[in-house]
Design a protein around this motif. Structure first.
Motif, PDB file in Angstrom:
ATOM      1  N   LYS A 153      81.414   2.374   1.868  1.00 14.31           N
ATOM      2  CA  LYS A 153      80.962   3.252   0.790  1.00 14.31           C
ATOM      3  C   LYS A 153      79.952   4.261   1.334  1.00 14.31           C
ATOM      4  O   LYS A 153      78.974   3.870   1.972  1.00 14.31           O
ATOM      5  CB  LYS A 153      80.320   2.424  -0.322  1.00 14.31           C
ATOM      6  CG  LYS A 153      79.901   3.234  -1.515  1.00 14.31           C
ATOM      7  CD  LYS A 153      79.188   2.379  -2.529  1.00 14.31           C
ATOM      8  CE  LYS A 153      78.725   3.239  -3.697  1.00 14.31           C
ATOM      9  NZ  LYS A 153      77.923   2.497  -4.645  1.00 14.31           N
ATOM     10  N   ASN A 155      77.554   7.752   0.532  1.00 10.44           N
ATOM     11  CA  ASN A 155      76.941   8.612  -0.486  1.00 10.44           C
ATOM     12  C   ASN A 155      76.004   9.584   0.183  1.00 10.44           C
ATOM     13  O   ASN A 155      75.224   9.202   1.039  1.00 10.44           O
ATOM     14  CB  ASN A 155      76.096   7.772  -1.459  1.00 10.44           C
ATOM     15  CG  ASN A 155      76.929   7.242  -2.596  1.00 10.44           C
ATOM     16  OD1 ASN A 155      77.769   7.949  -3.126  1.00 10.44           O
ATOM     17  ND2 ASN A 155      76.708   5.994  -2.944  1.00 10.44           N
ATOM     18  N   ARG A 171      75.638  15.756  -5.217  1.00  9.46           N
ATOM     19  CA  ARG A 171      75.944  14.360  -4.918  1.00  9.46           C
ATOM     20  C   ARG A 171      77.402  14.302  -4.490  1.00  9.46           C
ATOM     21  O   ARG A 171      78.285  14.643  -5.262  1.00  9.46           O
ATOM     22  CB  ARG A 171      75.744  13.472  -6.143  1.00  9.46           C
ATOM     23  CG  ARG A 171      74.290  13.203  -6.403  1.00  9.46           C
ATOM     24  CD  ARG A 171      74.056  12.187  -7.497  1.00  9.46           C
ATOM     25  NE  ARG A 171      72.641  11.977  -7.665  1.00  9.46           N
ATOM     26  CZ  ARG A 171      71.916  11.172  -6.898  1.00  9.46           C
ATOM     27  NH1 ARG A 171      72.497  10.470  -5.951  1.00  9.46           N
ATOM     28  NH2 ARG A 171      70.628  11.045  -7.090  1.00  9.46           N
ATOM     29  N   HIS A 174      81.271   8.771  -2.271  1.00  7.90           N
ATOM     30  CA  HIS A 174      81.890   7.874  -3.249  1.00  7.90           C
ATOM     31  C   HIS A 174      81.042   7.858  -4.513  1.00  7.90           C
ATOM     32  O   HIS A 174      80.322   6.911  -4.772  1.00  7.90           O
ATOM     33  CB  HIS A 174      82.005   6.460  -2.681  1.00  7.90           C
ATOM     34  CG  HIS A 174      82.967   6.370  -1.545  1.00  7.90           C
ATOM     35  ND1 HIS A 174      82.570   6.229  -0.243  1.00  7.90           N
ATOM     36  CD2 HIS A 174      84.312   6.427  -1.516  1.00  7.90           C
ATOM     37  CE1 HIS A 174      83.626   6.185   0.538  1.00  7.90           C
ATOM     38  NE2 HIS A 174      84.702   6.308  -0.202  1.00  7.90           N
ATOM     39  N   THR A 175      81.110   8.922  -5.260  1.00  6.86           N
ATOM     40  CA  THR A 175      80.309   8.995  -6.481  1.00  6.86           C
ATOM     41  C   THR A 175      81.169   8.568  -7.672  1.00  6.86           C
ATOM     42  O   THR A 175      82.341   8.260  -7.519  1.00  6.86           O
ATOM     43  CB  THR A 175      79.802  10.428  -6.706  1.00  6.86           C
ATOM     44  OG1 THR A 175      80.919  11.289  -6.676  1.00  6.86           O
ATOM     45  CG2 THR A 175      78.831  10.831  -5.627  1.00  6.86           C
ATOM     46  N   LEU A 177      80.869   6.738 -11.882  1.00  2.00           N
ATOM     47  CA  LEU A 177      80.284   5.580 -12.564  1.00  2.00           C
ATOM     48  C   LEU A 177      81.088   4.304 -12.318  1.00  2.00           C
ATOM     49  O   LEU A 177      80.528   3.246 -12.057  1.00  2.00           O
ATOM     50  CB  LEU A 177      80.237   5.889 -14.071  1.00  2.00           C
ATOM     51  CG  LEU A 177      79.111   5.264 -14.857  1.00  2.00           C
ATOM     52  CD1 LEU A 177      77.752   5.699 -14.312  1.00  2.00           C
ATOM     53  CD2 LEU A 177      79.218   5.652 -16.324  1.00  2.00           C
ATOM     54  N   LYS A 180      80.555   2.141  -9.214  1.00  5.39           N
ATOM     55  CA  LYS A 180      79.338   1.334  -9.127  1.00  5.39           C
ATOM     56  C   LYS A 180      79.529  -0.091  -9.651  1.00  5.39           C
ATOM     57  O   LYS A 180      78.640  -0.925  -9.507  1.00  5.39           O
ATOM     58  CB  LYS A 180      78.211   2.012  -9.927  1.00  5.39           C
ATOM     59  CG  LYS A 180      77.688   3.290  -9.301  1.00  5.39           C
ATOM     60  CD  LYS A 180      76.504   3.809 -10.084  1.00  5.39           C
ATOM     61  CE  LYS A 180      75.785   4.940  -9.397  1.00  5.39           C
ATOM     62  NZ  LYS A 180      76.570   6.116  -9.123  1.00  5.39           N
ATOM     63  N   GLY A 185      84.584  -2.271  -8.367  1.00  2.91           N
ATOM     64  CA  GLY A 185      84.196  -0.872  -8.146  1.00  2.91           C
ATOM     65  C   GLY A 185      84.926  -0.247  -6.971  1.00  2.91           C
ATOM     66  O   GLY A 185      85.232   0.947  -6.985  1.00  2.91           O
ATOM     67  N   ARG A 189      86.770   3.838  -6.137  1.00  4.08           N
ATOM     68  CA  ARG A 189      86.074   4.784  -5.266  1.00  4.08           C
ATOM     69  C   ARG A 189      87.033   5.801  -4.671  1.00  4.08           C
ATOM     70  O   ARG A 189      88.140   5.459  -4.283  1.00  4.08           O
ATOM     71  CB  ARG A 189      85.404   4.027  -4.115  1.00  4.08           C
ATOM     72  CG  ARG A 189      84.117   3.379  -4.541  1.00  4.08           C
ATOM     73  CD  ARG A 189      83.483   2.693  -3.366  1.00  4.08           C
ATOM     74  NE  ARG A 189      82.645   1.614  -3.821  1.00  4.08           N
ATOM     75  CZ  ARG A 189      82.332   0.547  -3.110  1.00  4.08           C
ATOM     76  NH1 ARG A 189      82.812   0.420  -1.887  1.00  4.08           N
ATOM     77  NH2 ARG A 189      81.551  -0.377  -3.590  1.00  4.08           N
TER      78      ARG A 189
END
Lengths: 222, 175
Positions: A153, A155, A171, A174-175, A177, A180, A185, A189
């Motif tokens: 992951k 970011n 941002r 791997h953004t 919601l 997460k 999750g 991604r």
């Protein structure tokens, strides 16, 4: 010609010194579309039930009810068929995926400003454009935070602070919601990091410092 | 108001020495006669009993739509945003302007997504910001946008193409 100046009409006194491709969102199918499909299927099922109730009421109205009896076979399929909400949800989702744009984002440094520009042009008139800019002379700091987590992951957060209340905040990676969520999750991604995302920062720090406050030559006239 | 003539000069009087070039029709509220909220209301009306639903359909089909229009222009001194709604029940005129010299940052966002179109713009100065539109329903709750979601108008893409470069040019490239 830089990809930014192919969209934003810059003054001929403003030149792009450097450009970095930091965002690449490939569009197309995403795992979250499966969730969207299930929600849509449920909603269309509710609407089918609602439509059934309305049509049943219409049957009780004298003249309209007589007319509707001719359409009874079609209405029966419309109200009771299992396939109607399923196919409707699939059709909406297919339309959404087909028309979803590929979004690319560039950070550009000109002799006056730092710009961030996102552009996505999908099919069937769908599009996305975003332009942000701050003046180089106002920049007081650039904060970046890069994280590489479990199962790859990644970011990257970049915030350009100015001495005013504005700034640019990005941002990428791997953004989202759903990404997460614990354990599941990973299924949601998707990497939105562009090819220059990690290479940009060291160079940008240096160039911003070098060109900070270099406003136009005083002999220039507009 | 006649849509063929320039809207902003018909509302404000420019002083001599301020050059107005052209205006952009950048945003408006939804043009749909039956947006999703209205459709849901009609469905509830139909489900409760057919008559209220039919009354709602007739009302929304025949009523004069409450559409707000947003125009923007850049002169050699100012950026001007003018929004109006000529519906008798709404009937407002908003005018906002910022001096080009004072603009420190700009953000523009235009989306034509599957469910929704939106136009959002924020021009920042040291003290105040000019906010137009909202980025989403959540931003309305947070108070980060103006009070309504606006859809992009016919000149919106051209506006952000021109605007970003023009403001910088008028701010920096001067004698």
């Amino acid at each position: 010609m830089s990809s930014l100046s192919s969209f934003v009409k810059l003054s001929n006194k403003e030149t792009i010194l450097k450009e970095w491709a930091v965002l690449h969102d490939r569009g197309g199918f995403r795992a979250s579309d499966v969730l969207a499909f299930l929600v849509l299927w449920f909603v269309f099922g509710l609407l089918q039930a609602l439509a059934g109730g309305i049509i049943m009421q219409l049957f009780q109205i004298p003249i309209i009810g007589d007319l509707l009896r001719f359409l009874a076979p079609i209405l029966r399929i419309l109200i009771f068929s299992f396939w109607i909400p399923l196919l409707a949800a699939l059709a909406v989702l297919a339309f959404n995926i087909y028309s979803r744009p590929v979004v690319n984002g560039q950070v550009a440094l000109s002799n006056w400003r730092l710009l961030y520009y996102e552009r996505g042009e999908g099919r069937l008139s769908r599009f996305h454009h975003a332009v942000s800019s701050v003046n180089l002379k106002d920049i007081v700091g650039v904060h970046s935070d890069y994280q590489e987590g479990f199962w790859g992951k990644k970011n990257l957060a970049i915030t350009v602070h100015t001495k005013h209340k504005d700034g640019i905040s990005l941002r990428i990676g791997h953004t989202g919601l759903l990404g997460k969520l614990p354990l599941v999750g990973i299924l949601f991604r998707r990497n939105t990091m562009g090819p220059d995302a990690t290479a940009m920062l060291p160079e940008a720090f240096r160039l911003i410092q070098e060109h900070k406050g270099r406003v136009a030559d005083t002999s220039v006239s507009y | 108001m006649n849509q063929n003539q320039s809207t902003i000069p018909s509302f404000i009087q420019f002083r001599e020495g301020e050059n107005f070039d052209r205006e952009f029709y950048i945003a408006h509220t939804t043009l749909k006669r039956f947006p999703l909220g209205v459709i849901m209301l009609i469905l509830v009306g139909l489900a409760a009993y057919v008559v209220p639903g039919v009354i709602l359909i007739v009302y929304f089909a025949l009523r004069k739509q409450k559409i707000s229009h947003g125009y923007a222009a850049i002169t050699d001194k100012r950026v001007i945003y003018y929004e109006f709604n000529s519906h008798p029940a709404v009937n407002y005129q908003h005018m906002r302007s910022l001096h080009v010299e004072e603009i420190t940052g700009m953000q523009f966002r235009i989306d034509h997504k599957f469910w929704r179109k939106s136009f959002w713009m924020r021009l920042q100065t040291d003290e105040v910001a000019m906010l137009v539109g909202a980025r989403g329903y959540l931003s309305l709750l947070k108070g980060r946008g103006s009070t309504k979601i606006l859809e992009p108008g016919p000149d919106s893409v051209e506006f952000i193409q021109v605007m970003s470069g023009e403001v910088a040019a008028r701010k920096f490239a001067k004698v």
